[in-house]
Enzyme design. Structure first.
Site, mmCIF file in Angstrom:
data_model
loop_
_atom_site.group_PDB
_atom_site.id
_atom_site.type_symbol
_atom_site.label_atom_id
_atom_site.label_comp_id
_atom_site.label_asym_id
_atom_site.label_seq_id
_atom_site.Cartn_x
_atom_site.Cartn_y
_atom_site.Cartn_z
ATOM 1 N N LYS A 49 0.826 -1.200 0.000
ATOM 2 C CA LYS A 49 0.000 0.000 0.000
ATOM 3 C C LYS A 49 0.870 1.264 0.000
ATOM 4 C CE LYS A 49 -3.391 2.784 0.408
ATOM 5 N NZ LYS A 49 -4.139 3.094 -0.824
ATOM 6 N N ASN A 73 -12.412 4.532 -6.660
ATOM 7 C CA ASN A 73 -12.024 4.558 -5.252
ATOM 8 C C ASN A 73 -11.452 5.909 -4.880
ATOM 9 O OD1 ASN A 73 -9.012 4.463 -4.175
ATOM 10 N ND2 ASN A 73 -8.999 3.557 -6.222
ATOM 11 N N GLY A 76 -7.735 7.659 -0.393
ATOM 12 C CA GLY A 76 -7.007 8.792 0.188
ATOM 13 C C GLY A 76 -5.770 8.375 0.956
ATOM 14 N N ASN A 103 5.572 1.120 -2.076
ATOM 15 C CA ASN A 103 5.035 2.240 -2.844
ATOM 16 C C ASN A 103 5.023 3.472 -1.934
ATOM 17 O OD1 ASN A 103 2.490 3.963 -3.574
ATOM 18 N ND2 ASN A 103 2.806 2.730 -5.404
ATOM 19 N N CYS A 134 0.325 12.139 -7.009
ATOM 20 C CA CYS A 134 -0.052 12.900 -5.820
ATOM 21 C C CYS A 134 -0.007 14.391 -6.103
ATOM 22 C CB CYS A 134 0.925 12.603 -4.678
ATOM 23 S SG CYS A 134 1.013 10.873 -4.300
ATOM 24 N N GLY A 247 -3.375 -2.037 -15.144
ATOM 25 C CA GLY A 247 -4.639 -1.369 -15.476
ATOM 26 C C GLY A 247 -5.626 -2.340 -16.071
HETATM 27 C C1 LIG Z 1 -8.569 0.528 -3.657
HETATM 28 C C2 LIG Z 1 -7.366 0.970 -4.425
HETATM 29 C C3 LIG Z 1 -6.289 1.550 -3.756
HETATM 30 C C4 LIG Z 1 -5.150 1.956 -4.456
HETATM 31 N N1 LIG Z 1 -4.090 2.505 -3.769
HETATM 32 C C5 LIG Z 1 -2.958 2.860 -4.443
HETATM 33 C C6 LIG Z 1 -1.824 3.364 -3.749
HETATM 34 O O1 LIG Z 1 -1.806 3.473 -2.512
HETATM 35 N N2 LIG Z 1 -0.722 3.728 -4.477
HETATM 36 C C7 LIG Z 1 -0.702 3.584 -5.857
HETATM 37 O O2 LIG Z 1 0.324 3.919 -6.468
HETATM 38 N N3 LIG Z 1 -1.753 3.077 -6.532
HETATM 39 C C8 LIG Z 1 -2.870 2.726 -5.860
HETATM 40 N N4 LIG Z 1 -3.953 2.202 -6.554
HETATM 41 C C9 LIG Z 1 -3.863 2.044 -8.025
HETATM 42 C C10 LIG Z 1 -3.524 0.612 -8.412
HETATM 43 O O3 LIG Z 1 -2.275 0.224 -7.885
HETATM 44 C C11 LIG Z 1 -3.506 0.466 -9.962
HETATM 45 O O4 LIG Z 1 -2.527 1.318 -10.505
HETATM 46 C C12 LIG Z 1 -4.843 0.800 -10.586
HETATM 47 O O5 LIG Z 1 -5.917 0.365 -9.775
HETATM 48 C C13 LIG Z 1 -5.005 0.183 -11.990
HETATM 49 O O6 LIG Z 1 -4.880 -1.210 -11.964
HETATM 50 P P1 LIG Z 1 -6.145 -2.221 -11.839
HETATM 51 O O7 LIG Z 1 -7.165 -1.787 -12.868
HETATM 52 O O8 LIG Z 1 -5.598 -3.566 -12.081
HETATM 53 O O9 LIG Z 1 -6.679 -2.065 -10.454
HETATM 54 C C14 LIG Z 1 -5.092 1.794 -5.873
HETATM 55 C C15 LIG Z 1 -6.184 1.205 -6.541
HETATM 56 C C16 LIG Z 1 -7.306 0.787 -5.843
HETATM 57 C C17 LIG Z 1 -8.446 0.159 -6.592
#
Ligand SMILES: Cc1cc2nc3c(=O)[nH]c(=O)nc-3n(C[C@H](O)[C@H](O)[C@H](O)COP(=O)(O)O)c2cc1C
Length: 307
Positions: A49, A73, A76, A103, A134, A247
């Site tokens: 996370k 989502n 935050g 991360n 960010c 993604g």
């Molecule tokens: C609930 C949630 C929390 C996320 N938290 C972070 C985060 O803390 N840091 C980050 O770089 N990306 C975060 N992401 C982005 C994911 O790592 C990813 O880049 C994005 O969801 C696209 O991939 P996916 O479609 O396979 O989920 C988060 C995504 C979701 C759905």
């Protein structure tokens, strides 16, 4: 068959993955939450996370909204803070076979550098993924990753603060993905990963109000896959360093598309919420595909659709 990939060929430590399947930050906690579901040591790498200098409670509820083929989502960056990561999580990771990548997220360039410094040399931490989606507080709140100069400035500062392999994670919320990719590679990123979520909102028509407490959220899941694939394709053209695709990856077929577009590794995120075994299913599917097609080394597939 050889599925291993080296994500930081120029780094003194290197970042060797046994296979190209990683988990996406924020969707797999600290790796400890899902270890009863499948053997997480089989994965290529785990990305934890997003970690900030201080612990954070995150945004007001509601923070999740399902969309057609996707998820919005606005967590935050709720997290336990870097000190707890170093003291409580890293000692566990140190005993793992699977490398863990932390991360990080900051509001200023100095915060990113401080985070990188605090993670440097900590046993159990194999690399840093820099989330540049960010808001840059000192520069009026635009995301660091929206322009090549601020993205490069974060990368330079992080690289100066750590000898660990550094992946820079790009935001899709830019008009110049190739320019940002080239700038962070030039600034010393060992690899780039992309994409983070796309900005979106949803309205509760009964309440006549935005559905998410934070109003704006990030869209992920299968809905964003074609956008992510396009951006990986574009970024891979712009850089020499390894590219990690992310993604909407839900199946092995999705993962192979990203690899053929130029990704050396991939991350599974939202798919894990519906199917906690998704990362392992994707890995096993890649292995089956290679066997069926007579492919001996994953390197044969990387970028093959571009040649
Ligand atoms: C609930 C949630 C929390 C996320 N938290 C972070 C985060 O803390 N840091 C980050 O770089 N990306 C975060 N992401 C982005 C994911 O790592 C990813 O880049 C994005 O969801 C696209 O991939 P996916 O479609 O396979 O989920 C988060 C995504 C979701 C759905």
């Amino acid at each position: 068959m050889n599925l291993s990939v080296q994500l930081a060929p120029k780094n003194e430590h290197g970042l060797l993955l046994a296979n190209p399947v990683m988990t996406a930050s924020g969707t797999f906690g600290y790796g400890t939450e899902d270890d009863h579901v499948f053997d997480i040591q089989k994965l290529g790498a785990i990305v934890c996370k997003g970690t900030t200098l201080e612990p954070r409670d995150g945004n007001p509820q509601p923070r999740l909204a399902e969309t057609a083929c996707g998820l919005l989502n606005s967590i935050g960056l709720q997290n336990i803070g870097v000190e707890a990561v170093v003291k409580e999580k890293a000692p566990l990771w140190a005993g793992w076979q699977v490398p863990v990548i932390v991360n990080i997220a900051g509001e200023t360039i100095e915060e990113y550098a401080q985070l990188a410094g605090e993670l440097d040399g900590v046993a159990g931490i194999s690399g840093i993924e820099v989330n540049i989606s960010c808001p840059n507080i000192k520069a009026g709140g635009a995301e660091f990753g929206t322009n090549p100069d601020s993205a490069a400035a974060v990368t330079t500062a992080v690289k100066a603060a750590t000898s660990l392999p550094v992946l820079v994670k790009l935001t899709p919320n830019t008009s110049d993905i190739a320019g940002v990719a080239a700038a962070v590679a030039e600034a010393g990123a060992d690899a780039i990963s992309l994409i983070n979520t796309l900005k979106g909102i949803a309205i509760d028509i009964g309440k006549r109000r935005p559905l998410l407490g934070n109003i704006v959220g990030g869209l992920s899941g299968p809905a964003i896959k074609p956008v992510a694939l396009y951006m990986v394709y574009e970024a891979a053209r712009a850089v020499e360093v390894p590219v990690v695709g992310c993604g909407g990856i839900t199946t092995a077929g999705d993962a192979i598309e990203f690899i053929m577009a130029g990704a050396s590794a991939i991350q599974v995120g939202t798919a894990g919420f519906a199917n906690p075994r998704a990362p392992l299913d994707v890995l096993e599917g890649i292995e089956q595909f290679m066997e069926k097609e007579g492919i001996k080394d994953i390197a044969e597939l990387i970028g093959i659709a571009r040649r």
